[in-house]
Write a protein that holds these residues in place. Structure first.
Motif, PDB file in Angstrom:
ATOM      1  N   GLU A   1      51.856  21.482  -0.586  1.00 35.64           N
ATOM      2  CA  GLU A   1      52.000  19.967  -0.010  1.00 35.64           C
ATOM      3  C   GLU A   1      52.431  18.945  -1.029  1.00 35.64           C
ATOM      4  O   GLU A   1      52.595  18.044  -0.844  1.00 35.64           O
ATOM      5  CB  GLU A   1      50.570  19.656   0.803  1.00 35.64           C
ATOM      6  CG  GLU A   1      50.574  20.474   2.137  1.00 35.64           C
ATOM      7  CD  GLU A   1      49.111  20.499   2.569  1.00 35.64           C
ATOM      8  OE1 GLU A   1      48.215  19.822   1.998  1.00 35.64           O
ATOM      9  OE2 GLU A   1      48.894  21.321   3.463  1.00 35.64           O
ATOM     10  N   LYS A   2      51.747  19.533  -2.031  1.00 38.11           N
ATOM     11  CA  LYS A   2      51.768  18.679  -3.342  1.00 38.11           C
ATOM     12  C   LYS A   2      53.301  18.207  -4.089  1.00 38.11           C
ATOM     13  O   LYS A   2      53.613  17.903  -4.704  1.00 38.11           O
ATOM     14  CB  LYS A   2      50.969  18.771  -4.406  1.00 38.11           C
ATOM     15  CG  LYS A   2      49.351  18.625  -3.943  1.00 38.11           C
ATOM     16  CD  LYS A   2      48.493  18.782  -5.065  1.00 38.11           C
ATOM     17  CE  LYS A   2      47.735  20.151  -4.839  1.00 38.11           C
ATOM     18  NZ  LYS A   2      46.876  20.617  -5.790  1.00 38.11           N
ATOM     19  N   ARG A   3      54.392  19.184  -3.393  1.00 34.54           N
ATOM     20  CA  ARG A   3      55.480  19.282  -4.193  1.00 34.54           C
ATOM     21  C   ARG A   3      56.097  17.884  -4.079  1.00 34.54           C
ATOM     22  O   ARG A   3      56.133  17.293  -2.695  1.00 34.54           O
ATOM     23  CB  ARG A   3      56.530  20.370  -3.338  1.00 34.54           C
ATOM     24  CG  ARG A   3      57.860  20.458  -3.883  1.00 34.54           C
ATOM     25  CD  ARG A   3      58.525  21.658  -3.106  1.00 34.54           C
ATOM     26  NE  ARG A   3      58.470  21.683  -1.559  1.00 34.54           N
ATOM     27  CZ  ARG A   3      59.457  20.885  -0.963  1.00 34.54           C
ATOM     28  NH1 ARG A   3      60.277  20.585  -1.371  1.00 34.54           N
ATOM     29  NH2 ARG A   3      59.201  21.147   0.288  1.00 34.54           N
TER      30      ARG A   3
ATOM     31  N   HIS B   1      55.012  13.006 -15.047  1.00 35.08           N
ATOM     32  CA  HIS B   1      53.540  13.134 -14.623  1.00 35.08           C
ATOM     33  C   HIS B   1      53.458  14.516 -13.516  1.00 35.08           C
ATOM     34  O   HIS B   1      52.697  15.099 -13.466  1.00 35.08           O
ATOM     35  CB  HIS B   1      53.388  11.872 -13.679  1.00 35.08           C
ATOM     36  CG  HIS B   1      51.947  11.900 -12.863  1.00 35.08           C
ATOM     37  ND1 HIS B   1      50.921  11.787 -13.600  1.00 35.08           N
ATOM     38  CD2 HIS B   1      51.804  11.907 -11.652  1.00 35.08           C
ATOM     39  CE1 HIS B   1      49.797  11.800 -12.827  1.00 35.08           C
ATOM     40  NE2 HIS B   1      50.456  11.941 -11.456  1.00 35.08           N
ATOM     41  N   ASP B   2      54.408  14.541 -12.826  1.00 37.58           N
ATOM     42  CA  ASP B   2      54.728  15.804 -11.841  1.00 37.58           C
ATOM     43  C   ASP B   2      54.587  16.816 -12.624  1.00 37.58           C
ATOM     44  O   ASP B   2      54.091  18.094 -12.105  1.00 37.58           O
ATOM     45  CB  ASP B   2      55.718  15.568 -10.747  1.00 37.58           C
ATOM     46  CG  ASP B   2      55.511  16.462  -9.820  1.00 37.58           C
ATOM     47  OD1 ASP B   2      54.799  16.438  -8.772  1.00 37.58           O
ATOM     48  OD2 ASP B   2      56.648  17.454  -9.473  1.00 37.58           O
ATOM     49  N   PHE B   3      55.290  17.135 -13.700  1.00 39.51           N
ATOM     50  CA  PHE B   3      55.411  18.381 -14.454  1.00 39.51           C
ATOM     51  C   PHE B   3      53.891  18.675 -14.937  1.00 39.51           C
ATOM     52  O   PHE B   3      53.554  19.872 -14.942  1.00 39.51           O
ATOM     53  CB  PHE B   3      56.403  18.105 -15.411  1.00 39.51           C
ATOM     54  CG  PHE B   3      56.671  19.591 -16.499  1.00 39.51           C
ATOM     55  CD1 PHE B   3      56.815  20.579 -15.788  1.00 39.51           C
ATOM     56  CD2 PHE B   3      56.151  19.672 -17.782  1.00 39.51           C
ATOM     57  CE1 PHE B   3      57.237  21.734 -16.573  1.00 39.51           C
ATOM     58  CE2 PHE B   3      56.258  20.599 -18.343  1.00 39.51           C
ATOM     59  CZ  PHE B   3      56.928  21.759 -17.844  1.00 39.51           C
ATOM     60  N   GLU B   4      53.169  17.693 -15.552  1.00 39.08           N
ATOM     61  CA  GLU B   4      51.881  17.927 -15.930  1.00 39.08           C
ATOM     62  C   GLU B   4      50.835  18.427 -14.785  1.00 39.08           C
ATOM     63  O   GLU B   4      50.205  19.238 -14.722  1.00 39.08           O
ATOM     64  CB  GLU B   4      51.391  16.379 -16.329  1.00 39.08           C
ATOM     65  CG  GLU B   4      50.816  16.582 -17.678  1.00 39.08           C
ATOM     66  CD  GLU B   4      50.459  15.048 -18.237  1.00 39.08           C
ATOM     67  OE1 GLU B   4      49.435  14.751 -17.999  1.00 39.08           O
ATOM     68  OE2 GLU B   4      51.261  14.682 -19.124  1.00 39.08           O
ATOM     69  N   LYS B   5      51.228  17.608 -13.600  1.00 39.94           N
ATOM     70  CA  LYS B   5      50.146  17.799 -12.354  1.00 39.94           C
ATOM     71  C   LYS B   5      50.531  19.070 -11.636  1.00 39.94           C
ATOM     72  O   LYS B   5      49.583  19.900 -11.080  1.00 39.94           O
ATOM     73  CB  LYS B   5      50.102  16.430 -11.515  1.00 39.94           C
ATOM     74  CG  LYS B   5      48.782  16.093 -11.357  1.00 39.94           C
ATOM     75  CD  LYS B   5      48.884  14.947 -10.161  1.00 39.94           C
ATOM     76  CE  LYS B   5      49.373  15.383  -8.886  1.00 39.94           C
ATOM     77  NZ  LYS B   5      49.788  14.069  -7.905  1.00 39.94           N
ATOM     78  N   ASN B   6      51.833  19.329 -11.551  1.00 40.06           N
ATOM     79  CA  ASN B   6      52.125  20.549 -10.636  1.00 40.06           C
ATOM     80  C   ASN B   6      53.117  21.539 -11.652  1.00 40.06           C
ATOM     81  O   ASN B   6      53.861  22.245 -11.134  1.00 40.06           O
ATOM     82  CB  ASN B   6      53.109  20.079  -9.486  1.00 40.06           C
ATOM     83  CG  ASN B   6      52.104  19.340  -8.493  1.00 40.06           C
ATOM     84  OD1 ASN B   6      51.092  19.668  -8.286  1.00 40.06           O
ATOM     85  ND2 ASN B   6      52.808  17.918  -8.109  1.00 40.06           N
ATOM     86  N   TYR B   7      52.471  21.514 -12.835  1.00 40.97           N
ATOM     87  CA  TYR B   7      53.252  22.632 -13.719  1.00 40.97           C
ATOM     88  C   TYR B   7      53.618  23.773 -13.092  1.00 40.97           C
ATOM     89  O   TYR B   7      54.701  24.465 -13.439  1.00 40.97           O
ATOM     90  CB  TYR B   7      52.333  22.646 -14.831  1.00 40.97           C
ATOM     91  CG  TYR B   7      52.735  23.637 -15.879  1.00 40.97           C
ATOM     92  CD1 TYR B   7      53.849  23.460 -17.046  1.00 40.97           C
ATOM     93  CD2 TYR B   7      52.093  25.130 -15.990  1.00 40.97           C
ATOM     94  CE1 TYR B   7      54.207  24.304 -17.550  1.00 40.97           C
ATOM     95  CE2 TYR B   7      52.433  26.031 -16.954  1.00 40.97           C
ATOM     96  CZ  TYR B   7      53.448  25.664 -17.677  1.00 40.97           C
ATOM     97  OH  TYR B   7      53.615  26.664 -18.553  1.00 40.97           O
TER      98      TYR B   7
END
Ligand SMILES: *[C@@H]1O[C@H](CO)[C@@H](O)[C@H](O)[C@H]1NC(C)=O
Ligand SMILES: [Ca+2]
Ligand SMILES: [Ca+2]
Length: 331
Positions: A231-233, A246-252
């Motif tokens: 869902e977080k994609r 930011h997304d790379f860090e969070k959803n690495y």
């Protein structure tokens, strides 16, 4: 400073691309070109287009045929598969009449028979190459010389076989040679951000559309399923570099497989965990005229300077941590 992959060159404006027909994605044009490009790399239907065989598409259904002229004007698709100069397939000669029928020669060579009726590969005369239909068939070599088509280029390269000059000469990118702006450090750092995001979106799109096309193996589907269902994609679209970072860090974790997957798509001749210049060409060559940091990016990727990009080097330049590099993930 550019914010997105700018694929807005003249020829790329072809509105209907094969990818659009196959994938039906509603992304903007840029993304469509990118998707098409990876489809070419990934799709079984296109396996032929990265070998020396004529593309299968030509024998496809009428709708595809109709679209072909326009597809042809997409530089990304046109020249894909034109770079496998290293592959030479020689099959047994089953045909007594014409020994050349099953004798395949690498790019730049054609088959001829000698007095004993034995087939052999000889350099192609560039004048026998089909005349280039348009500017989009032109290619630029690393000596900044434009050739009418990749056929003309490989024929010329063959004529230099055995010389130092011939050895150094290779195809650099698709399109006529042009001035390519220097890539600034800040732009270089943005490149992997956008490319990572794009790779992930391409995989998700392939997954969504996979039923008929079999672009992904079952193992690959399992991996992508996890990303797809998360869902977080971050949904596909134009995102700021800040958000991408930011997304790379969070959803690495969602980015690890797409980076491995792309490596596997390219590492084919041979499959050895290293990308040669030739193996990288299908990705690099269409990209250079659109993304002026491409050359610098892939050059610095080869951090030990051995002219090959190892999986560890590849993953590293996309920001994947050493401990997450896994050759078993290249499936
Ligand atoms: C390559 O050729 C193009 C077109 O002739 C020219 O504009 C460009 O500056 C050249 N690039 C280099 C690096 O010499
Ligand atoms: Ca390889
Ligand atoms: Ca290396």
């Amino acid at each position: 400073m550019k914010k997105t992959f700018s694929i807005v060159q003249g020829p790329a404006t072809a509105d209907i691309s094969l990818a659009f027909l196959l994938v039906g994605v509603t992304y903007d044009r840029k993304m469509r070109v990118w998707i098409l490009f990876v489809l070419c790399l990934a799709g079984n239907a296109f396996a032929a287009s990265i070998t020396e065989e004529p593309p299968i598409v030509e024998e496809e259904e009428p709708i595809l045929e109709e679209a072909l002229p326009e597809v042809g004007s997409n530089p990304v698709q046109v020249e894909i598969g034109e770079f496998d100069e290293a592959i030479e397939v020689v099959e047994d000669n089953l045909n007594e009449e014409n020994p050349c029928l099953n004798h395949h020669c690498k790019k730049g060579k054609v088959c001829e028979v000698d007095e004993e009726n034995t087939p052999m590969c000889v350099c192609q005369d560039p004048t026998s190459c089909p005349a280039a239909i348009g500017e989009y068939e032109h290619v630029c070599a690393n000596d900044n010389t434009t050739y009418d088509s990749s056929c003309h280029f490989f024929a010329h390269k063959c004529s230099l076989e055995g010389t130092k000059k011939g050895h150094k000469l290779h195809l650099d990118y698709i399109g006529s040679c042009k001035f390519i702006e220097p890539c600034l450090d800040v732009e270089l750092s943005e490149f992997p951000l956008r490319m990572r995001d794009w790779l992930k979106n391409v995989l998700v799109t392939l997954y969504e559309r996979d039923e008929e096309n079999n672009m992904l193996t079952e193992k690959q589907k399992l991996r992508v399923k996890k990303i797809y269902e998360n869902e977080k994609r971050l949904q596909a679209g134009e995102h700021s570099l800040d958000l991408l970072a930011h997304d790379f860090e969070k959803n690495y974790n969602m980015y690890i497989f797409p980076v491995h997957w792309q490596f596997g798509q390219l590492d084919q001749h041979p499959i050895d965990g290293f990308l040669s210049h030739t193996e990288l060409a299908p990705l690099r060559a269409p990209l250079i005229p659109m993304e002026h940091c491409t050359t610098r990016f892939f050059d610095q990727c080869d951090s030990d300077n051995d002219k090959y990009i190892a999986l560890e080097e590849w993953a590293g330049c996309f920001g994947i941590k050493d401990q997450d590099v896994d050759k078993d993930m290249v499936i």
